[in-house]
Design a protein around this motif. Sequence first.
Motif, PDB file in Angstrom:
ATOM      1  N   PRO A   2      11.695  78.077  25.455  1.00 19.66           N
ATOM      2  CA  PRO A   2      11.993  77.896  26.865  1.00 19.66           C
ATOM      3  C   PRO A   2      10.954  77.015  27.535  1.00 19.66           C
ATOM      4  CG  PRO A   2      11.004  80.042  26.499  1.00 19.66           C
ATOM      5  CD  PRO A   2      11.247  79.442  25.144  1.00 19.66           C
ATOM      6  N   VAL A   3      11.369  76.302  28.565  1.00 17.43           N
ATOM      7  CA  VAL A   3      10.459  75.484  29.347  1.00 17.43           C
ATOM      8  C   VAL A   3       9.841  76.355  30.431  1.00 17.43           C
ATOM      9  CG1 VAL A   3      10.273  73.500  30.876  1.00 17.43           C
ATOM     10  CG2 VAL A   3      11.811  73.419  28.907  1.00 17.43           C
ATOM     11  N   VAL A   4       8.520  76.243  30.613  1.00 11.23           N
ATOM     12  CA  VAL A   4       7.851  77.013  31.651  1.00 11.23           C
ATOM     13  C   VAL A   4       8.359  76.555  33.003  1.00 11.23           C
ATOM     14  CG1 VAL A   4       5.645  77.556  32.695  1.00 11.23           C
ATOM     15  CG2 VAL A   4       5.804  77.327  30.220  1.00 11.23           C
ATOM     16  N   PRO A  66      -2.525  94.463  23.844  1.00  7.88           N
ATOM     17  CA  PRO A  66      -2.058  95.357  24.911  1.00  7.88           C
ATOM     18  C   PRO A  66      -1.254  94.557  25.935  1.00  7.88           C
ATOM     19  CG  PRO A  66      -4.401  94.883  25.148  1.00  7.88           C
ATOM     20  CD  PRO A  66      -3.987  94.318  23.835  1.00  7.88           C
ATOM     21  N   PRO A  67      -0.004  94.944  26.200  1.00  6.70           N
ATOM     22  CA  PRO A  67       0.857  94.103  27.034  1.00  6.70           C
ATOM     23  C   PRO A  67       0.761  94.357  28.532  1.00  6.70           C
ATOM     24  CG  PRO A  67       2.125  95.897  26.101  1.00  6.70           C
ATOM     25  CD  PRO A  67       0.732  96.037  25.545  1.00  6.70           C
ATOM     26  N   GLY A  68       0.073  95.399  28.965  1.00  3.90           N
ATOM     27  CA  GLY A  68       0.145  95.813  30.359  1.00  3.90           C
ATOM     28  C   GLY A  68      -0.292  94.770  31.373  1.00  3.90           C
ATOM     29  N   ASP A  69      -1.483  94.202  31.196  1.00  7.52           N
ATOM     30  CA  ASP A  69      -1.965  93.203  32.147  1.00  7.52           C
ATOM     31  C   ASP A  69      -1.152  91.922  32.062  1.00  7.52           C
ATOM     32  OD1 ASP A  69      -3.859  94.959  33.034  1.00  7.52           O
ATOM     33  OD2 ASP A  69      -5.565  93.990  32.082  1.00  7.52           O
ATOM     34  N   LEU A  70      -0.657  91.595  30.876  1.00 16.31           N
ATOM     35  CA  LEU A  70       0.230  90.435  30.724  1.00 16.31           C
ATOM     36  C   LEU A  70       1.530  90.671  31.489  1.00 16.31           C
ATOM     37  CD1 LEU A  70      -0.418  90.063  26.910  1.00 16.31           C
ATOM     38  CD2 LEU A  70      -1.101  88.362  28.615  1.00 16.31           C
ATOM     39  N   ARG A  71       2.048  91.895  31.424  1.00 19.24           N
ATOM     40  CA  ARG A  71       3.270  92.240  32.164  1.00 19.24           C
ATOM     41  C   ARG A  71       3.058  92.088  33.664  1.00 19.24           C
ATOM     42  NH1 ARG A  71       2.712  97.353  32.261  1.00 19.24           N
ATOM     43  NH2 ARG A  71       2.456  97.513  34.530  1.00 19.24           N
ATOM     44  N   MET A  72       1.920  92.563  34.159  1.00 15.47           N
ATOM     45  CA  MET A  72       1.656  92.474  35.593  1.00 15.47           C
ATOM     46  C   MET A  72       1.546  91.025  36.043  1.00 15.47           C
ATOM     47  SD  MET A  72      -0.823  95.613  36.704  1.00 15.47           S
ATOM     48  CE  MET A  72      -0.635  95.100  38.413  1.00 15.47           C
ATOM     49  N   ALA A  73       0.948  90.181  35.213  1.00 19.54           N
ATOM     50  CA  ALA A  73       0.840  88.761  35.560  1.00 19.54           C
ATOM     51  C   ALA A  73       2.222  88.121  35.633  1.00 19.54           C
ATOM     52  CB  ALA A  73      -0.042  88.037  34.540  1.00 19.54           C
ATOM     53  N   LEU A  74       3.085  88.439  34.673  1.00 20.31           N
ATOM     54  CA  LEU A  74       4.454  87.924  34.717  1.00 20.31           C
ATOM     55  C   LEU A  74       5.179  88.406  35.971  1.00 20.31           C
ATOM     56  CD1 LEU A  74       5.501  88.386  30.981  1.00 20.31           C
ATOM     57  CD2 LEU A  74       5.451  86.206  32.213  1.00 20.31           C
ATOM     58  N   ALA A  75       4.990  89.660  36.324  1.00 17.79           N
ATOM     59  CA  ALA A  75       5.648  90.196  37.518  1.00 17.79           C
ATOM     60  C   ALA A  75       5.171  89.470  38.774  1.00 17.79           C
ATOM     61  CB  ALA A  75       5.374  91.695  37.629  1.00 17.79           C
ATOM     62  N   ALA A  76       3.887  89.118  38.823  1.00 17.74           N
ATOM     63  CA  ALA A  76       3.358  88.405  39.983  1.00 17.74           C
ATOM     64  C   ALA A  76       3.963  87.024  40.132  1.00 17.74           C
ATOM     65  CB  ALA A  76       1.838  88.293  39.877  1.00 17.74           C
ATOM     66  N   LEU A  77       4.379  86.425  39.022  1.00 19.03           N
ATOM     67  CA  LEU A  77       4.912  85.064  39.036  1.00 19.03           C
ATOM     68  C   LEU A  77       6.429  85.027  39.154  1.00 19.03           C
ATOM     69  CD1 LEU A  77       2.707  83.381  36.278  1.00 19.03           C
ATOM     70  CD2 LEU A  77       2.442  83.256  38.763  1.00 19.03           C
ATOM     71  N   CYS A  78       7.075  86.182  39.282  1.00 15.38           N
ATOM     72  CA  CYS A  78       8.537  86.203  39.366  1.00 15.38           C
ATOM     73  C   CYS A  78       9.029  85.378  40.548  1.00 15.38           C
ATOM     74  CB  CYS A  78       9.043  87.637  39.508  1.00 15.38           C
ATOM     75  SG  CYS A  78       9.190  88.511  37.942  1.00 15.38           S
ATOM     76  N   GLY A 140       5.249  79.582  36.480  1.00 12.30           N
ATOM     77  CA  GLY A 140       3.999  79.350  35.782  1.00 12.30           C
ATOM     78  C   GLY A 140       4.059  80.007  34.417  1.00 12.30           C
ATOM     79  N   GLN A 141       2.935  79.992  33.714  1.00 12.10           N
ATOM     80  CA  GLN A 141       2.900  80.597  32.383  1.00 12.10           C
ATOM     81  C   GLN A 141       1.789  81.635  32.297  1.00 12.10           C
ATOM     82  OE1 GLN A 141       1.792  78.030  29.109  1.00 12.10           O
ATOM     83  NE2 GLN A 141       0.353  76.833  30.341  1.00 12.10           N
ATOM     84  N   VAL A 142       1.974  82.589  31.400  1.00 11.28           N
ATOM     85  CA  VAL A 142       1.015  83.669  31.188  1.00 11.28           C
ATOM     86  C   VAL A 142       0.550  83.617  29.743  1.00 11.28           C
ATOM     87  CG1 VAL A 142       0.696  86.177  31.134  1.00 11.28           C
ATOM     88  CG2 VAL A 142       2.044  85.115  32.974  1.00 11.28           C
ATOM     89  N   LEU A 143      -0.777  83.652  29.551  1.00 12.04           N
ATOM     90  CA  LEU A 143      -1.370  83.563  28.219  1.00 12.04           C
ATOM     91  C   LEU A 143      -2.418  84.647  28.036  1.00 12.04           C
ATOM     92  CD1 LEU A 143      -2.018  79.690  28.182  1.00 12.04           C
ATOM     93  CD2 LEU A 143      -0.156  80.894  27.006  1.00 12.04           C
TER      94      LEU A 143
END
Length: 326
Positions: A2-4, A66-78, A140-143
């Motif tokens: 997918p394209v960011v 651990p996916p938790g902080d990555l999940r929160m970052a994705l949620a912030a960028l929704c 945006g993207q999350v890494l």
Amino acid sequence: MPVVSGSGRSVPGRKEQAVVALGGGHGLYASLSALRLLTSDLTAVVTVADDGGSSGKVRQELDVLPPGDLRMALAALCDDTDWGRTWRDVMQHRFRSRPGSDATLDNHALGNLLIVALWELLENPVDGLRWAGALLGARGQVLPMASVPLTIEGDVRRADGGVDVVRGQSRLAVAGTVDAVRLDPPDAPACREALEAIDLADWVILGPGSWYTSVLPHLLLPQLRDALCATTAKRLVTMNLGTSTRETRGMTAADHLAVLRHCAPDFRVDAVLVDPSSVDDADALRAEAAGLGAEVFFGRVGASGGAPVHDHVRLATAYHDIFGGH
């Protein structure tokens, strides 16, 4: 692949700022929620040392980041649409087991399970996060900051002056006043895509967030620290609204900056953003910031009501003014 997806409302003839925000948890959520209003060229670089709650259980049972902080970052960028808001709520949704059950899903965040499913199917954490971002319409993207899970170990000061060694982010965050932290493994490989984003950035934002367990780890990972020191990007430190958390009890805002300088003497900063309500000694803060090469910007960025929570619109306005001033 997918394209960011992008976020910002681009202005014809003007290049958008490429911004990298580093941190974890609620602090990174706040900075991303603000930055997504300013640019579509946005990358979140997230700590991967969480070992508590749903994220810790998934990490232990499935041997993954651990996916938790990555999940929160994705949620912030929704994306700010019905689609984006719905998927944000889906990602953050936590299951509640009924009383008397085995409770194997109790308090698990659905987004954690979704992210790990993508990792198992695609066999690549970065690819999985990109597909999750595409599903959510993330702007945006999350890494991850590192390619392997990290463990934080810290020295906690006792009331009698002694020091206890506490291992694990969840335990360290509530153990008491922290004197120093370390990563295990100490020379873990940084995420290659994160290093590239930092190299190409116009601005790098560090903080806000739990100082020892979300902010400092980025300066403790050798490859990431070197990238942060070498980048031609402007560097901005966003200070917390409250300086007396359990892990930073007794520390002033100036002390927070002193810890950064101690951990990474070669790390230079261009700007420090601080809410005046969180500073007792502005001159001491300016002096410590000058030691990092930084100018201090004071701005009312806290939410109304008195809780130590950043208001994302006020924070975006402050970032916009600082970016323009530089």
